[in-house]
Design an enzyme around this catalytic site. Sequence first.
Site, PDB file in Angstrom:
ATOM      1  N   HIS A  88       3.255  -0.793  11.491  1.00  0.00           N
ATOM      2  CA  HIS A  88       5.042  -0.720  10.514  1.00  0.00           C
ATOM      3  C   HIS A  88       5.732   0.624  10.861  1.00  0.00           C
ATOM      4  CE1 HIS A  88       1.703   0.678   7.731  1.00  0.00           C
ATOM      5  NE2 HIS A  88       3.503   1.199   7.187  1.00  0.00           N
TER       6      HIS A  88
HETATM    7  C1  UD1 Z   1       7.018   2.200   3.021  1.00  0.00           C
HETATM    8  C2  UD1 Z   1       6.394   3.983   3.146  1.00  0.00           C
HETATM    9  C3  UD1 Z   1       5.645   3.912   4.112  1.00  0.00           C
HETATM   10  C4  UD1 Z   1       4.606   2.989   3.613  1.00  0.00           C
HETATM   11  C5  UD1 Z   1       4.686   1.317   4.297  1.00  0.00           C
HETATM   12  C6  UD1 Z   1       3.824   0.529   2.801  1.00  0.00           C
HETATM   13  C7  UD1 Z   1       8.108   5.450   3.182  1.00  0.00           C
HETATM   14  C8  UD1 Z   1       8.847   6.788   3.667  1.00  0.00           C
HETATM   15  N1  UD1 Z   1       7.387   4.811   3.970  1.00  0.00           N
HETATM   16  O1  UD1 Z   1       7.267   2.205   3.638  1.00  0.00           O
HETATM   17  O2  UD1 Z   1       5.283   5.735   4.313  1.00  0.00           O
HETATM   18  O3  UD1 Z   1       3.164   3.006   4.483  1.00  0.00           O
HETATM   19  O4  UD1 Z   1       5.824   1.316   3.128  1.00  0.00           O
HETATM   20  O5  UD1 Z   1       4.011  -0.659   3.552  1.00  0.00           O
HETATM   21  O6  UD1 Z   1       8.511   5.197   1.642  1.00  0.00           O
HETATM   22  N2  UD1 Z   1      11.614  -4.154   2.828  1.00  0.00           N
HETATM   23  C9  UD1 Z   1      11.845  -5.960   3.005  1.00  0.00           C
HETATM   24  N3  UD1 Z   1      10.722  -6.391   1.182  1.00  0.00           N
HETATM   25  C10 UD1 Z   1      10.734  -5.474   0.536  1.00  0.00           C
HETATM   26  C11 UD1 Z   1      10.057  -3.891   1.226  1.00  0.00           C
HETATM   27  C12 UD1 Z   1      10.602  -3.599   2.892  1.00  0.00           C
HETATM   28  O7  UD1 Z   1      12.201  -7.018   3.336  1.00  0.00           O
HETATM   29  O8  UD1 Z   1       9.654  -5.700  -0.307  1.00  0.00           O
HETATM   30  C13 UD1 Z   1      12.125  -4.243   4.164  1.00  0.00           C
HETATM   31  C14 UD1 Z   1      13.162  -3.802   4.268  1.00  0.00           C
HETATM   32  O9  UD1 Z   1      14.374  -4.244   5.399  1.00  0.00           O
HETATM   33  C15 UD1 Z   1      13.359  -2.527   4.776  1.00  0.00           C
HETATM   34  C16 UD1 Z   1      11.793  -1.927   5.341  1.00  0.00           C
HETATM   35  O10 UD1 Z   1      11.243  -2.767   5.157  1.00  0.00           O
HETATM   36  O11 UD1 Z   1      14.749  -1.825   4.291  1.00  0.00           O
HETATM   37  C17 UD1 Z   1      11.712  -0.680   5.021  1.00  0.00           C
HETATM   38  O12 UD1 Z   1      11.163  -0.408   3.478  1.00  0.00           O
HETATM   39  P1  UD1 Z   1      10.917   1.151   3.070  1.00  0.00           P
HETATM   40  O13 UD1 Z   1      10.284   0.751   1.668  1.00  0.00           O
HETATM   41  O14 UD1 Z   1      12.310   1.737   3.010  1.00  0.00           O
HETATM   42  O15 UD1 Z   1       9.504   1.587   4.040  1.00  0.00           O
HETATM   43  P2  UD1 Z   1       8.156   0.983   4.426  1.00  0.00           P
HETATM   44  O16 UD1 Z   1       8.776   0.518   6.105  1.00  0.00           O
HETATM   45  O17 UD1 Z   1       7.909  -0.089   3.985  1.00  0.00           O
HETATM   46  N1  UDP Z   2      -2.518  -4.865   3.752  1.00  0.00           N
HETATM   47  C1  UDP Z   2      -2.199  -6.154   2.950  1.00  0.00           C
HETATM   48  N2  UDP Z   2      -1.336  -7.349   3.280  1.00  0.00           N
HETATM   49  C2  UDP Z   2      -1.099  -6.280   4.596  1.00  0.00           C
HETATM   50  C3  UDP Z   2      -1.282  -5.220   5.233  1.00  0.00           C
HETATM   51  C4  UDP Z   2      -2.234  -4.788   4.799  1.00  0.00           C
HETATM   52  O1  UDP Z   2      -2.683  -6.991   1.876  1.00  0.00           O
HETATM   53  O2  UDP Z   2      -0.550  -8.137   5.423  1.00  0.00           O
HETATM   54  C5  UDP Z   2      -2.960  -3.980   2.108  1.00  0.00           C
HETATM   55  C6  UDP Z   2      -4.161  -3.244   3.017  1.00  0.00           C
HETATM   56  O3  UDP Z   2      -5.527  -3.426   2.052  1.00  0.00           O
HETATM   57  C7  UDP Z   2      -3.563  -1.449   3.217  1.00  0.00           C
HETATM   58  C8  UDP Z   2      -2.625  -2.041   2.655  1.00  0.00           C
HETATM   59  O4  UDP Z   2      -1.777  -2.878   2.255  1.00  0.00           O
HETATM   60  O5  UDP Z   2      -4.852  -0.574   3.389  1.00  0.00           O
HETATM   61  C9  UDP Z   2      -1.507  -0.218   2.657  1.00  0.00           C
HETATM   62  O6  UDP Z   2      -0.539  -1.206   3.653  1.00  0.00           O
HETATM   63  P1  UDP Z   2       0.296  -0.082   4.228  1.00  0.00           P
HETATM   64  O7  UDP Z   2      -0.944  -0.819   6.043  1.00  0.00           O
HETATM   65  O8  UDP Z   2       1.667  -1.882   4.398  1.00  0.00           O
HETATM   66  O9  UDP Z   2       0.911   0.987   3.843  1.00  0.00           O
HETATM   67  P2  UDP Z   2      -0.114   2.610   4.337  1.00  0.00           P
HETATM   68  O10 UDP Z   2      -1.170   2.695   4.392  1.00  0.00           O
HETATM   69  O11 UDP Z   2       0.292   2.587   5.811  1.00  0.00           O
HETATM   70  O12 UDP Z   2       0.888   3.481   3.795  1.00  0.00           O
END
Ligand code: UD1
Ligand code: UDP
Length: 361
Positions: free
Chosen positions: A205
Amino acid sequence: MLGSVVHVVGARPNFVKAAPVVAALRAAGQPQSVVHTGQHYDERMSDIFFRELGLPEPDVDLGVGSGTHARQTAALLVALEDELSARSPALVTVYGDVNSTLAAALVAAKLGLPVAHVESGLRSFDMTMPEEVNRRLTDQLADLLFVTSPEAVGHLANEGVDPARVHFVGNPMIDTLMAHLPRFDPAAARATHGLPARYGVVTLHRPANVDDPAAATAAVRALRAAAEQLELVIPLHPRGRAALEAAGLAGAPGVRIVEPLGYLEFMGLLRGAAAVITDSGGVQEESTVLGVPCLTLRPNTERPVTVTHGTNRLVEPDSLVPALLKALDGGSAAAEGPPLWDGRSGERIARIMTEWLEHHV
Ligand code: UD1
Ligand code: UDP
């Protein structure tokens, strides 16, 4: 009576890290509340973690949602300023490195509220990662810095952070893993997804892998080649879904794309996997403790102990398949686990916080 602690959480990894801290403070009788920013909002990215991890329902959900960095951060700042002003806690606790983390720290600092940062001092030294920006700035604003691995202490010292503020407490994400380990059921997870005995788990991601179509194409090519060696299940984060599917992941032989999974099911799959391919921070740490070979599709990691003390290896798309074959051959056995990743970090954090509150309120 001690003043209250407000925990600000917003994204999936925050929930996994906050759960043991909230539980330990609850056990200590500390008044506290949980503010959910709403950065993640899908049931599978948010609510399921509260239910499974025994986190209390958030006291408020600010419903900030998605947007560009500027729009999301601006919305976070505005909503958090009102919320933290109204609550006026003795300590604001933030977790990890997401946009909600930095926004809460910045608002608190401007309001004159002390900040605790859980998971301080990790550095990838790669400022193209939004998380690296968030980490560095949050650490400059924090009064209490809780560190998960020893090298982070040195990084903070190099950035001029007063060592008296820094506490090496181990890794609360691993507290959560250890607390729920008996509930991770690989056989059940495998049956749900119709997987063979030997399979790999993939999570991708990071913007560097999924936002740029050329990078997504390179990642998908590598995953398709990896799937010729090992059947892959990919719980796909919403961020990368469209780009990875457009790059040819959908329908690839040996690849099962599924929705993001709840914590228990995901960890069941991870526990039983022959290998994991990821760009997640948390998964590098969890695979280290579970002894699952981890191939991290990134040029760097802010979690080097997962390489020196665990099963993690950094790979590029072109080196993924050779690294996978080596891992499947047993070529990356786990060393001794990282220090203080022992399931007691939440307790240590709670003890330090309550002592700090006794002297600062
Ligand atoms: C965020 C964090 C990242 C973390 C990740 C964990 C920042 C800058 N990034 O990235 O460090 O590793 O979360 O998962 O804060 N979306 C949905 N549903 C949701 C949430 C998001 O569809 O519930 C989609 C939306 O299109 C959104 C995109 O995911 O624009 C990105 O979401 P966002 O929270 O901005 O960043 P992440 O890539 O999730
Ligand atoms: N995780 C989960 N379901 C998923 C993917 C991840 O429960 O489908 C959990 C897992 O414990 C992981 C945590 O969510 O360590 C955080 O995940 P993510 O990779 O989104 O964030 P990051 O650690 O890269 O910020």
